[in-house]
Design a protein around this motif. Sequence first.
Motif, PDB file in Angstrom:
ATOM      1  N   GLY A 309       3.123  -9.222   0.241  1.00  0.00           N
ATOM      2  CA  GLY A 309       2.677 -10.144  -0.792  1.00  0.00           C
ATOM      3  C   GLY A 309       1.301  -9.781  -1.290  1.00  0.00           C
ATOM      4  O   GLY A 309       0.594  -8.971  -0.676  1.00  0.00           O
ATOM      5  N   TYR A 310       0.922 -10.411  -2.394  1.00  0.00           N
ATOM      6  CA  TYR A 310      -0.383 -10.108  -2.978  1.00  0.00           C
ATOM      7  C   TYR A 310      -0.946 -11.349  -3.677  1.00  0.00           C
ATOM      8  O   TYR A 310      -0.208 -12.253  -4.094  1.00  0.00           O
ATOM      9  N   GLN A 319      -3.941  -8.450  -0.061  1.00  0.00           N
ATOM     10  CA  GLN A 319      -2.574  -7.942   0.103  1.00  0.00           C
ATOM     11  C   GLN A 319      -2.220  -7.912   1.579  1.00  0.00           C
ATOM     12  O   GLN A 319      -3.100  -7.754   2.438  1.00  0.00           O
ATOM     13  N   GLY A 320      -0.939  -8.053   1.882  1.00  0.00           N
ATOM     14  CA  GLY A 320      -0.519  -8.029   3.274  1.00  0.00           C
ATOM     15  C   GLY A 320       0.920  -7.571   3.413  1.00  0.00           C
ATOM     16  O   GLY A 320       1.707  -7.633   2.462  1.00  0.00           O
ATOM     17  N   GLN A 321       1.260  -7.123   4.626  1.00  0.00           N
ATOM     18  CA  GLN A 321       2.599  -6.589   4.882  1.00  0.00           C
ATOM     19  C   GLN A 321       2.975  -6.760   6.344  1.00  0.00           C
ATOM     20  O   GLN A 321       2.139  -6.584   7.238  1.00  0.00           O
ATOM     21  N   LEU A 322       4.233  -7.101   6.572  1.00  0.00           N
ATOM     22  CA  LEU A 322       4.825  -7.147   7.904  1.00  0.00           C
ATOM     23  C   LEU A 322       6.030  -6.221   7.906  1.00  0.00           C
ATOM     24  O   LEU A 322       6.894  -6.313   7.037  1.00  0.00           O
ATOM     25  N   SER A 350      -0.256  -5.166   8.351  1.00  0.00           N
ATOM     26  CA  SER A 350      -1.353  -4.551   7.613  1.00  0.00           C
ATOM     27  C   SER A 350      -1.880  -5.568   6.611  1.00  0.00           C
ATOM     28  O   SER A 350      -1.104  -6.266   5.940  1.00  0.00           O
ATOM     29  N   GLY A 351      -3.203  -5.652   6.516  1.00  0.00           N
ATOM     30  CA  GLY A 351      -3.825  -6.556   5.557  1.00  0.00           C
ATOM     31  C   GLY A 351      -5.007  -5.890   4.877  1.00  0.00           C
ATOM     32  O   GLY A 351      -5.755  -5.134   5.510  1.00  0.00           O
ATOM     33  N   LEU A 352      -5.159  -6.161   3.588  1.00  0.00           N
ATOM     34  CA  LEU A 352      -6.248  -5.566   2.818  1.00  0.00           C
ATOM     35  C   LEU A 352      -6.929  -6.645   1.986  1.00  0.00           C
ATOM     36  O   LEU A 352      -6.268  -7.513   1.407  1.00  0.00           O
ATOM     37  N   ALA A 353      -8.251  -6.580   1.934  1.00  0.00           N
ATOM     38  CA  ALA A 353      -9.032  -7.478   1.081  1.00  0.00           C
ATOM     39  C   ALA A 353     -10.056  -6.636   0.324  1.00  0.00           C
ATOM     40  O   ALA A 353     -10.699  -5.752   0.907  1.00  0.00           O
ATOM     41  N   ALA A 354     -10.198  -6.905  -0.971  1.00  0.00           N
ATOM     42  CA  ALA A 354     -11.149  -6.171  -1.796  1.00  0.00           C
ATOM     43  C   ALA A 354     -11.909  -7.157  -2.676  1.00  0.00           C
ATOM     44  O   ALA A 354     -11.343  -8.152  -3.141  1.00  0.00           O
TER      45      ALA A 354
END
Length: 469
Positions: A309-310, A319-322, A350-354
């Motif tokens: 998802g985003y 953003q993130g992912q399983l 996995s998770g990302l923040a910007a």
Amino acid sequence: MKPHSHAKTVAPLLAALSLALLAAYPGAARAQSNEELLKELRELKERVGQLEDKLKAAEQKAAAPAPATAQWGMTPQQVQEFNRIAVKTEALEDNAEAMGTKGLKISGYMEPTYIYNRAQNRASFQFLNNVANDGFNYDNSYMGTLALDFQKETDNGTRWRLTLSPNRGTDAVIGNGGIVQEASVSVPLGDLQTRMIAGHIPDWSGYEYLPPTQNKLITHNLLFDFTLPTAYTGAGVELTRGKWITKAVLANMNASKLPSGEKAPVLAYRVDYARGEFQGFGFAGVHGKAANGVGGTKNTELHLFEVDGYFIRGDWTVQGQLSLGQQKRAAITPDPETGALRTAQWLGLSGLAAYKFSPRVEGIARLDWLKNDKHGGGLLGYGADPRNGIGPAIVGRDADSGELIFGDAEKGATRTALSLGLNYLYDLNTSFKLEYRLDRANVSVFEQVKDGSFRKSNSLLGAAMVVKF
């Protein structure tokens, strides 16, 4: 009274007026000589003629059609230029259609990259390095790539795409050694929202994209590199229904052609939902038989599933992912009693923040976690790997054969990776990236090339310039 009838009456009236004056003043008439009288009559006649000419000219001007007026406030010169441009445009359109360039879009990008890898004892520029010589690893992945993208859409809505990427494309990663990144077609079936898709299609799983122009960091996350397919060769459908987009194919996974004895393709699918302008989610899966990293040449049963998802709004991107998966006969450690190969299983996050500190400068943080400890580990296409940190704890290498010597062979490594990066948008076509990455494991799986020891962590520093058009 009409102008021409008025002109015909002028001469008789003037003549009558002259006679009346002569009758009223006979003395004056006698005083004038005949010659002077004739001169005055000639001047009077000439004047009457001039008046008649003016009246005729006025009649002709009134009867003539009005000249065409310029439209939309354009001068005659502007109208002429507009017509010239219209003719030239039509000629260009006809020429584009005849040459096959109508609806054709050409774009591209390149990413010269510099990577320092502590464990590998290497600091080097890498650009267009051959994946066949170095393999696919988290410290090279698709970095240092170049691509040229051709897209064409015909009048009936058929889309054609060819993306070329020497040495670093998906076709090279799956072992063909070609330069193709994508070669696909999309044909409408009845309407533009129902399509048949076919060809060589890069994997669509996860929140991260393959091209560096769409990836915020230089490296990719652990799930992208080790738990997702590379590409599909096959055919399927793409359906667009409101906010939902569904794609599904029957295809060879990571193979342009199956080897002899293999007949079963995989089912691969992707579903996306755009909840609103700023957020959405999707999920993807693969089910079927595919090659594995430790089980020889025979394909084995594989099941992959991921959800991502985003949220992107203002200066923030989240953003993130399983991901989870398993493959039969793909575990690193065989059964200690029977020697049979066992099922490999994994679970990852996995998770990302910007955040954009300014329109040009963006800071990024990404954290990955990948649990892969069952039966010694084993990921999609990977066995024990001391460069990528996969497999059981390693205590050394055999002095004669160089084979790895494991500690507890039944327990594979659980991996984490933390990446911190900065992006600087130099202009609309150029950006500079900087990334520091720390990879860790709960057991010693990273080989230190310099002295041959094994550690639980490794550091990587990267810089890249991405130029696109």
